[in-house]
Design an enzyme around this catalytic site. Structure first.
Site, mmCIF file in Angstrom:
data_model
loop_
_atom_site.group_PDB
_atom_site.id
_atom_site.type_symbol
_atom_site.label_atom_id
_atom_site.label_comp_id
_atom_site.label_asym_id
_atom_site.label_seq_id
_atom_site.Cartn_x
_atom_site.Cartn_y
_atom_site.Cartn_z
ATOM 1 N N VAL A 1 0.864 -1.179 0.000
ATOM 2 C CA VAL A 1 0.000 0.000 0.000
ATOM 3 C C VAL A 1 0.902 1.230 0.000
ATOM 4 O O VAL A 1 1.790 1.351 0.854
ATOM 5 C CB VAL A 1 -0.892 0.009 1.268
ATOM 6 C CG1 VAL A 1 -1.760 1.265 1.302
ATOM 7 C CG2 VAL A 1 -1.732 -1.247 1.321
ATOM 8 N N ASN B 1 4.012 7.438 2.571
ATOM 9 C CA ASN B 1 4.847 8.362 1.800
ATOM 10 C C ASN B 1 4.238 9.749 1.676
ATOM 11 O O ASN B 1 4.964 10.738 1.585
ATOM 12 C CB ASN B 1 5.071 7.759 0.405
ATOM 13 C CG ASN B 1 5.554 8.792 -0.587
ATOM 14 O OD1 ASN B 1 6.726 9.165 -0.583
ATOM 15 N ND2 ASN B 1 4.652 9.292 -1.433
ATOM 16 N N TYR C 1 6.609 21.704 9.284
ATOM 17 C CA TYR C 1 7.025 20.514 8.533
ATOM 18 C C TYR C 1 8.114 19.766 9.309
ATOM 19 O O TYR C 1 8.034 18.549 9.507
ATOM 20 C CB TYR C 1 7.554 20.943 7.159
ATOM 21 C CG TYR C 1 8.096 19.808 6.313
ATOM 22 C CD1 TYR C 1 7.242 18.892 5.711
ATOM 23 C CD2 TYR C 1 9.471 19.656 6.110
ATOM 24 C CE1 TYR C 1 7.741 17.851 4.933
ATOM 25 C CE2 TYR C 1 9.976 18.627 5.337
ATOM 26 C CZ TYR C 1 9.109 17.733 4.750
ATOM 27 O OH TYR C 1 9.605 16.695 3.985
ATOM 28 N N SER D 1 11.951 16.047 -7.270
ATOM 29 C CA SER D 1 10.487 15.861 -7.240
ATOM 30 C C SER D 1 9.797 17.220 -7.290
ATOM 31 O O SER D 1 10.444 18.263 -7.201
ATOM 32 C CB SER D 1 10.030 15.118 -5.978
ATOM 33 O OG SER D 1 9.893 16.006 -4.898
HETATM 34 N N1 LIG Z 1 11.565 15.267 -2.438
HETATM 35 C C1 LIG Z 1 12.355 15.536 -1.415
HETATM 36 O O1 LIG Z 1 13.399 16.188 -1.548
HETATM 37 C C2 LIG Z 1 12.001 15.004 -0.052
HETATM 38 C C3 LIG Z 1 12.933 15.166 0.974
HETATM 39 C C4 LIG Z 1 12.634 14.684 2.228
HETATM 40 C C5 LIG Z 1 11.444 14.027 2.451
HETATM 41 N N2 LIG Z 1 10.552 13.894 1.434
HETATM 42 C C6 LIG Z 1 9.275 13.217 1.734
HETATM 43 O O2 LIG Z 1 8.980 12.292 0.715
HETATM 44 C C7 LIG Z 1 7.571 12.137 0.600
HETATM 45 C C8 LIG Z 1 7.165 12.226 -0.855
HETATM 46 O O3 LIG Z 1 7.561 13.474 -1.370
HETATM 47 P P1 LIG Z 1 7.785 13.762 -2.927
HETATM 48 O O4 LIG Z 1 8.955 14.638 -3.011
HETATM 49 O O5 LIG Z 1 7.743 12.511 -3.706
HETATM 50 O O6 LIG Z 1 6.477 14.651 -3.219
HETATM 51 P P2 LIG Z 1 5.630 14.847 -4.546
HETATM 52 O O7 LIG Z 1 6.414 14.507 -5.760
HETATM 53 O O8 LIG Z 1 5.035 16.203 -4.434
HETATM 54 O O9 LIG Z 1 4.473 13.751 -4.393
HETATM 55 C C9 LIG Z 1 3.542 13.835 -3.363
HETATM 56 C C10 LIG Z 1 2.516 12.747 -3.522
HETATM 57 O O10 LIG Z 1 1.553 12.875 -2.486
HETATM 58 C C11 LIG Z 1 0.236 13.010 -3.039
HETATM 59 N N3 LIG Z 1 -0.532 13.928 -2.219
HETATM 60 C C12 LIG Z 1 -0.228 15.192 -1.890
HETATM 61 N N4 LIG Z 1 -1.198 15.718 -1.119
HETATM 62 C C13 LIG Z 1 -2.126 14.760 -0.946
HETATM 63 C C14 LIG Z 1 -3.353 14.710 -0.246
HETATM 64 N N5 LIG Z 1 -3.840 15.781 0.395
HETATM 65 N N6 LIG Z 1 -4.073 13.569 -0.257
HETATM 66 C C15 LIG Z 1 -3.616 12.496 -0.943
HETATM 67 N N7 LIG Z 1 -2.450 12.479 -1.621
HETATM 68 C C16 LIG Z 1 -1.718 13.606 -1.635
HETATM 69 C C17 LIG Z 1 0.498 13.577 -4.449
HETATM 70 O O11 LIG Z 1 -0.498 13.164 -5.361
HETATM 71 P P3 LIG Z 1 -1.836 13.931 -5.734
HETATM 72 O O12 LIG Z 1 -1.461 15.318 -6.083
HETATM 73 O O13 LIG Z 1 -2.350 13.095 -6.856
HETATM 74 O O14 LIG Z 1 -2.704 13.823 -4.531
HETATM 75 C C18 LIG Z 1 1.781 12.824 -4.821
HETATM 76 O O15 LIG Z 1 1.462 11.528 -5.258
HETATM 77 C C19 LIG Z 1 6.956 13.209 1.493
HETATM 78 O O16 LIG Z 1 6.542 12.639 2.701
HETATM 79 C C20 LIG Z 1 8.102 14.172 1.748
HETATM 80 O O17 LIG Z 1 7.975 14.844 2.964
HETATM 81 C C21 LIG Z 1 10.793 14.365 0.188
#
Ligand SMILES: NC(=O)c1ccc[n+]([C@@H]2O[C@H](COP(=O)([O-])OP(=O)(O)OC[C@H]3O[C@@H](n4cnc5c(N)ncnc54)[C@H](OP(=O)(O)O)[C@@H]3O)[C@@H](O)[C@H]2O)c1
Length: 340
Positions: free
Chosen positions: A66, A149, A216, A251
Site C-alpha cells: 500500500v 509516503n 514541517y 520531485s
Molecule cells: N523530495 C524531497 O526532496 C524530499 C525530501 C525529504 C522528504 N521527502 C518526503 O517524501 C515524501 C514524498 O515526497 P515527494 O517529493 O515525492 O512529493 P511529490 O512529488 O510532491 O508527491 C507527493 C505525492 O503525495 C500526493 N498527495 C499530496 N497531497 C495529498 C493529499 N492531500 N491527499 C492524498 N495524496 C496527496 C500527491 O499526489 P496527488 O497530487 O495526486 O494527490 C503525490 O502523489 C513526502 O513525505 C516528503 O515529505 C521528500
C-alpha cells in the site's frame, strides 16, 4: 606546555595514581573503538551489505503493498518498484488520472502479473466516510508492505509567525494524522499474519530542526520518534517499521529537477531504500532506532552530522539556506506577476 613537560606530567600522574590513568586510557580506547566500529558499520551497510529480502513480506505470494501519495515522485516510484518486486499494489492519492497511469505502468512492467487498485482520497480533508472506504478495502487485503509516503511541506520557506493556519493544519493532518490512521488500519492484519514492513518516509528536516519550515520539521521529527516506539512494539511479530531519513530527492515537492550526487532521482532513491530493509546505513549507532538513511550520499551526510555533532551549526546553515530559497522564490513570483 612543551611535549617534554606534558610527558613528565603524565609520568608523574601515572606513578601517583595508576588506577585513574588506567580508567582514562580505557575510556579513550573504548571511544576510539566505538568510533571505528560505527564508521565500519555505516560504510559496510551503505556500500556492501544487502537488507532483508522482500519475499519475507509476501512478495510473489499474493501480498499487497500500500503506497500513499502514489501518483508522483517518491511514492510513484515505490509503487512501480514494489509491483516489479512481486507485490500487488494499492495506490492512494488525489489525482485519478495519474494513479491510473501508474497502475498501467505496473501492469506493463509485470506483464499483468501484479494487480493494482486505485483509491482516490484527499487526506487533507479528513473525510471520515472516504477514509472508512479505504479502511474497509485495507481490511480485506493481505498487506505485506505499507509505505507512508504522502507528505506536505510549506509552499516556500516562511517564518512560523507568517504561515497560515490552513497550511499548518494541512501539514499536520497529512504528515502526522494520516500516517497514524493508515498505520492503525493496516497493523492489526500484519500482527495477525506475523509479517510486515512499514516505511515512513521522513526527512532530514525532522533530524536537524529546519527554521522557516518549522511545522514541517516538527511533523517529521514526530514521524521519527513514532517509528522508533512502534518498531520496538512489533518486532516480535516479524514486523519491521522504519523511518526513511531523506535529504533532497528530485520531485515536485523539492522543486529540484536535475539529479546530482546529493539529490538522487526517485528511482535511485527507492532502489536504495528497498535494498536496505532492516539496516540503518547512515543512521547506524546514532541512538535513532528504526531510522534508515538509505541513499549513499545522504548516508554519508547523516554520518558526518553525527560525527561532528554540532547540530546548531547545521541549524544556522539551514536557516541561511532557507532565507535564500525564500528570496529567490519571491523574486520568481514577482517576475511571473509582471509578465502576466
Ligand atoms: N523530495 C524531497 O526532496 C524530499 C525530501 C525529504 C522528504 N521527502 C518526503 O517524501 C515524501 C514524498 O515526497 P515527494 O517529493 O515525492 O512529493 P511529490 O512529488 O510532491 O508527491 C507527493 C505525492 O503525495 C500526493 N498527495 C499530496 N497531497 C495529498 C493529499 N492531500 N491527499 C492524498 N495524496 C496527496 C500527491 O499526489 P496527488 O497530487 O495526486 O494527490 C503525490 O502523489 C513526502 O513525505 C516528503 O515529505 C521528500
Amino acid at each position: 606546555m612543551s611535549v617534554t613537560c606534558l610527558k613528565n606530567w603524565l609520568e608523574k600522574q601515572v606513578s601517583v595514581c595508576p588506577l585513574t590513568y588506567a580508567v582514562i586510557l580505557s575510556i579513550g580506547a573504548f571511544t576510539l573503538a566505538r568510533f571505528l566500529f560505527k564508521t565500519w558499520l555505516v560504510f559496510s551497510q551503505t556500500f556492501i551489505f544487502s537488507g532483508k529480502s522482500l519475499k519475507q513480506f509476501g512478495a510473489m505470494r499474493g501480498a499487497w503493498a500500500v503506497v500513499t501519495g502514489a501518483s508522483d515522485g517518491i511514492g510513484r516510484e515505490f509503487a512501480l518498484q514494489l509491483g516489479s518486486a512481486g507485490f500487488n499494489v494499492l495506490l492512494v492519492a488525489r489525482n485519478q488520472a495519474m494513479l491510473s497511469d501508474v497502475a498501467s505502468e505496473i501492469a506493463e512492467r509485470t506483464a499483468g502479473r501484479a494487480e493494482s487498485k486505485i483509491y482516490v482520497l484527499d487526506f487533507a480533508k479528513k473525510d471520515t466516510e472516504a477514509f472508512g472506504g479505504l479502511k474497509s478495502l485495507l481490511d480485506n487485503l493481505d498487506v505485506g508492505v505499507l509505505v507512508n509516503n504522502v507528505g506536505k511541506s510549506h509552499v516556500m520557506p516562511t517564518y512560523f509567525a507568517e504561515t497560515t493556519d490552513q497550511e499548518n493544519e494541512e501539514i499536520v493532518i497529512i504528515n502526522v494524522d494520516t500516517m497514524i490512521r493508515v498505520t492503525h488500519a493496516v497493523l492489526p492484519g500484519m500482527v495477525q499474519r506475523k509479517r510486515g514492513l512499514i516505511f515512513n518516509v521522513g526527512s532530514f528536516a525532522g533530524q536537524v530542526p529546519s527554521p522557516m519550515l518549522a511545522t514541517y520539521s516538527g511533523t517529521k521529527a514526530f514521524m521519527s520518534t513514532f517509528t522508533s516506539a512502534l518498531a520496538e512494539e512489533v518486532w516480535k511479530y516479524n514486523i519491521i517499521v522504519q523511518h526513511l531519513n531523506t535529504y533532497f530527492v528530485v520531485s515536485k515537492m523539492s522543486n529540484i529537477r536535475k539529479s546530482s550526487a546529493l539529490v538522487p532521482t526517485p528511482r535511485a532513491y527507492v532502489r536504495a531504500a528497498l535494498s536496505k530493509v532492516g539496516l540503518a546505513c547512515g543512521a547506524a549507532m546514532t541512538e535513532r532506532p528504526g531510522t534508515l538513511t538509505p541513499f549513499w550520499s545522504h548516508a554519508l551526510l547523516d554520518y558526518l552530522i553525527h560525527v561532528i555533532g554540532w547540530k546548531s551549526a547545521f541549524i544556522s546553515y539551514t536557516h541561511a539556506l532557507h532565507k535564500d530559497i525564500r528570496r529567490r522564490a519571491l523574486r520568481k513570483l514577482e517576475r511571473k506577476a509582471k509578465s502576466q
